[in-house]
Scaffold this active site. Structure first.
Site, PDB file in Angstrom:
ATOM      1  N   GLN B 120       4.977  -7.873  -8.196  1.00 41.56           N
ATOM      2  CA  GLN B 120       3.648  -7.309  -8.410  1.00 41.56           C
ATOM      3  C   GLN B 120       3.661  -6.426  -9.651  1.00 41.56           C
ATOM      4  OE1 GLN B 120       2.734  -4.340  -5.577  1.00 41.56           O
ATOM      5  NE2 GLN B 120       0.571  -4.221  -6.050  1.00 41.56           N
ATOM      6  N   SER B 123       1.390  -1.121 -11.227  1.00 43.24           N
ATOM      7  CA  SER B 123       1.570   0.259 -11.704  1.00 43.24           C
ATOM      8  C   SER B 123       2.072   0.296 -13.142  1.00 43.24           C
ATOM      9  CB  SER B 123       2.599   0.984 -10.835  1.00 43.24           C
ATOM     10  OG  SER B 123       2.084   1.203  -9.554  1.00 43.24           O
ATOM     11  N   SER B 155       9.407  -4.075  -7.756  1.00 40.81           N
ATOM     12  CA  SER B 155      10.545  -4.576  -6.993  1.00 40.81           C
ATOM     13  C   SER B 155      10.580  -6.093  -7.159  1.00 40.81           C
ATOM     14  CB  SER B 155      10.444  -4.177  -5.516  1.00 40.81           C
ATOM     15  OG  SER B 155       9.173  -4.425  -5.019  1.00 40.81           O
ATOM     16  N   GLU B 238      -1.863  -5.313   1.387  1.00 39.06           N
ATOM     17  CA  GLU B 238      -0.644  -4.506   1.428  1.00 39.06           C
ATOM     18  C   GLU B 238      -0.692  -3.575   2.629  1.00 39.06           C
ATOM     19  OE1 GLU B 238      -0.116  -1.750  -1.818  1.00 39.06           O
ATOM     20  OE2 GLU B 238       2.059  -1.808  -1.566  1.00 39.06           O
ATOM     21  N   GLU B 371      -1.295  11.782  -0.713  1.00 38.16           N
ATOM     22  CA  GLU B 371      -2.531  12.468  -1.112  1.00 38.16           C
ATOM     23  C   GLU B 371      -3.690  11.466  -1.240  1.00 38.16           C
ATOM     24  OE1 GLU B 371       0.524  13.017  -2.337  1.00 38.16           O
ATOM     25  OE2 GLU B 371       0.707  14.956  -1.350  1.00 38.16           O
TER      26      GLU B 371
END
Lengths: 368, 401
Positions: B120, B123, B155, B238, B371
């Protein structure tokens, strides 16, 4: 170990809806606030209507006039009573006394029928703070069928017509039925405004033997353990009220030109609370599923429920007071009823700490 | 072979019958796993809620656990699938939702059989919680796109054949509008994978540098400019990824610490006893909550508790592993292995206490920080008002970087 069904059945949801509708109609926060200022805190009319819905005899066998269901359904009722902070003698009668009588069997059937149809209110004569693993009480002594002694802080004893009294008999532990009129009952000023307690004094009161020896011990232990499981359901209801009421308030209350609920510092606290409440629900369902079965798994789940849900309910009520700001600290707002209920419930039937110690023994985690 | 068109109603009993028939025809002991899974895909028993021809039968999603359990009962559950989590859990549902027929045909089957591993590419160093701020550029060039940028926390990138990739294709519109989603060939020229060393010493993840990587337009997933919508589908899946089995009591890290307590009386102190019991209670509550969620999913009524489960477990793992290190006292001063290497599978409980403590720090960051998860619970579940946004109507190129 197969996992219990942790969801609510359709029947349970229907039961919840009918109890919730009754309480919305007969037990709104304003009327509870008004009632706690009177000498008759316990709402016996409401208690009768609950019995009319079948809510007080769910685990009672059908041949005794009950629903022949289980503590799972009773647990749903307890959730709703907690959500309404309802001042009804449910815990002392339909939970603690009924659980003791169901385990003791025999001569208690008549009282169970009365609990189920609402013609009788019973109370279990132990201090409300007693944990399930406590030793068998000896504060009351029985000789020749006459009982003498004192028991402080008994829940629902003022409203009761029947008392179930654990006593030290000539042959060891014994459980007696005593007519409430034969005991001196003194009201206690209780921290929980919605849950009256009374000190009992027995001076040669005539008792009918219900169980003795190991049977009496088992009846009391099962009653307290079942009580712990059902009390956790009530605590879940308290926490749910506190969370939903606070969330609703923070959506409408504005300060600094924006809804208070848009501030991240408050949102994160409420998110944490929501997580805790959803975990409490799973724990309460597990405890309700094994309640009354008398085994180690029932005791484990009951102690787990008390150890976990007590803190959640107190936290939720405390957050409700704080996040409501000034209005949450007033007598006119119902938040204090729930704070007092939550804190008292956290002590009732053993503190979280005592239940953690009980768990330590049950899961082989001996103290240092 | 069992066909998908024999007319019987697709209920649990019928699916069990089909699985039994399938296993009878394909001896799991005598058939290589990839071959077995390819046949299972063709029979529509891979993911029964997918349509016919795409590995499914168009059945309700809630029946998939029935199929998985039946294969397991018959000793035919696939093994060694840990490296396929991104493909199975995220890429597949996204390809199903947005892929062209050609894309479904090309990608789903080898993804399912394990022949092709996926990663994936979401990010970036400058786009973590605020994923929509990402800046990896894709510029159209003929019938393909040219991609430049850097991805991180990837990953499986070093094993992957394909990556799901979100890019910036229009910097002149607000950030959510100018993105496009691609399937990236990890073997293409210009794709460079570098291991990323983490606080445990090892490298589970990678940085992926994309330099003038050409991606054919045929590998675009969804329309140009709709990348955010496509990515939402990926991320939604996910969060629903949850096992089909109840975890046993003390099944997680709490069991490791409880056993240390039982086996090593010399380590016990009153304070650590109290801490252990508090965590034991919380771990059991979290386990029951996960079990309740699993029961809800099994009857097709997923609850919102899913977003909370990960959050609860990350906090618990951190506290339990913190207690573990402390409980061990002098031994807690040591660490099993700082070697910079790629771990072989994640066997969390086999490593030492120090590793547990350090690795669990990632739990509250990976897959959505605690958060952000709190914001999601507060806004989507509790319905509290959203944050005041300063970036919604600003072109991406004008945002502070």
């Amino acid at each position: 170990m197969s996992e219990a069904d942790l969801l609510y059945t359709e029947i349970e949801e229907e039961l919840r809806a009918s109890v919730r509708a009754l309480l919305a109609d007969r037990c709104p926060a304003e009327s509870v606030l008004a009632r706690v200022e009177t000498d008759e805190v316990a709402d016996l009319e409401l208690a009768k209507e609950l019995a009319g819905l079948g809510a007080t005899g769910l685990p009672v066998p059908e041949e005794l006039g009950g629903a022949g269901a289980s503590w799972r359904e009773a647990s749903v009722v307890a959730e709703e009573l907690g959500r309404a902070a309802a001042p009804v003698p449910f815990l002392g009668g339909a939970v603690l006394s009924a659980a003791a009588l169901l385990e003791a069997g025999g001569a208690g059937g008549e009282v169970l029928s009365g609990i189920a149809d609402g013609t009788s209110i019973a109370a279990l004569a132990v201090p409300l703070g007693t944990p399930p693993g406590a030793g068998y009480p000896s504060a009351v002594r029985a000789e020749g069928g006459l009982l003498t002694g004192a028991v402080p802080g008994v829940v629902d004893a003022l409203a009761a017509d029947v008392l179930l009294v654990p006593a030290a008999g000539p042959d060891g532990p014994a459980l007696y039925r005593v007519e409430a009129a034969d005991a001196a009952r003194t009201a206690v000023v209780s921290l929980d405004l919605t849950r009256p307690l009374a000190d009992l004094a027995l001076d040669g009161a005539p008792g009918t033997l219900l169980a003795s020896g190991a049977d009496a011990e088992r009846a009391l232990r099962t009653a307290l353990s079942t009580g712990a499981a059902l009390l956790a359901a009530e605590q879940l209801g308290v926490a749910e009220w506190a969370l939903s009421t606070t969330v609703d308030y923070l959506k409408t209350r504005t300060q600094f030109g924006r809804p208070v609920g848009s501030f991240q510092a408050l949102k994160h606290r409420l998110a944490d609370l929501w997580v805790s409440v959803s975990q409490a629900r799973a724990v309460v369902r597990a405890a309700a599923s094994t309640a009354g079965t008398g085994g180690a798994e029932a005791e484990l789940n009951a102690s787990l429920a008390q150890a976990f849900v007590s803190g959640v309910a107190v936290k939720a009520a405390e957050e409700a007071v704080q996040l409501h700001g000034g209005i949450g600290f007033t007598w006119e707002h119902p938040a204090h009823l729930y704070l007092k209920r939550a804190k008292s419930d956290a002590i009732a039937l053993g503190t979280a700490d005592r239940h953690r110690l009980a768990l330590a023994a049950l899961v082989d985690l001996a103290p240092a | 072979m069992t066909t998908v068109t024999d007319g019987a109603a697709l209920d649990a009993a019928e699916l069990r019958r089909r699985v039994a028939g399938f296993v009878a025809e394909h001896d799991p002991a005598a058939t290589p796993q990839q071959e077995f899974l390819a046949a299972r895909f063709d029979a529509g028993l891979a993911w029964v809620h997918f349509p016919e021809g795409a590995g499914g039968l168009g059945a309700p999603r809630s029946l998939q656990p029935v199929v998985d359990e039946e294969f397991e009962r018959l000793g035919a559950a696939p093994t060694g699938r840990e490296g396929l989590v991104i493909g199975l859990g995220m890429a597949a549902p996204t390809i199903l939702a947005f892929g062209t027929p050609e894309q479904r045909e090309r990608f789903l089957k080898p993804l399912y059989t394990g022949e092709e591993v996926w990663c994936q590419l979401f990010s970036e160093p400058g786009a973590g919680s605020d994923l929509a701020a990402l800046g990896t550029r894709a510029v159209p060039d003929g019938d393909s796109w040219v991609v430049n940028g850097q991805k991180v926390w990837t990953s499986l990138a070093h094993e992957a054949r394909w990556g799901i990739l979100v890019t910036r294709t229009d910097p002149d519109v607000p950030k959510h509008k100018g993105m496009t989603y691609f399937i990236c060939d990890m073997h293409a020229e210009g794709v460079e994978v570098r291991p990323l060393r983490q606080i445990t010493g090892e490298a589970e993840f990678n940085e992926v540098y994309l330099t003038d990587v050409r991606i054919p337009d045929a590998h675009r997933l969804g329309a140009a400019g709709e990348g955010w919508k496509v990515a939402q589908t990926t991320l939604m899946n996910e969060r629903v990824a949850i096992g089909g089995h109840a975890d046993p009591r003390e099944g997680g890290l709490i069991g490791v610490v409880a056993d240390i307590w039982r086996d090593r009386p010399e380590l016990r102190t009153p304070g650590s006893h109290d801490a252990l019991l508090r965590l034991w209670v919380e771990a059991e509550a979290a386990r029951l909550t996960k079990e309740r969620l699993r029961q809800q999913l099994a009857i097709g009524q997923p609850g919102p508790e899913g977003s909370a489960a990960k959050y609860a477990f990350s906090r618990l793992n951190q506290e339990i592993s913190g207690l573990e290190v402390e409980l061990l006292g002098q031994e807690g001063l040591t660490y099993d292995d700082w070697t910079f290497r790629r771990p072989e599978g994640v066997n969390f409980t086999k490593r030492g206490a120090g590793f547990h403590y350090l690795r669990s720090k990632g739990n509250s960051i990976e897959g959505g920080t605690t958060e952000i998860l709190r914001n999601i619970i507060a806004e989507r579940i509790l319905g509290l008002p959203g944050e005041i946004r300063v970036d919604k109507d600003v072109a991406w190129k004008d945002l502070p970087k």
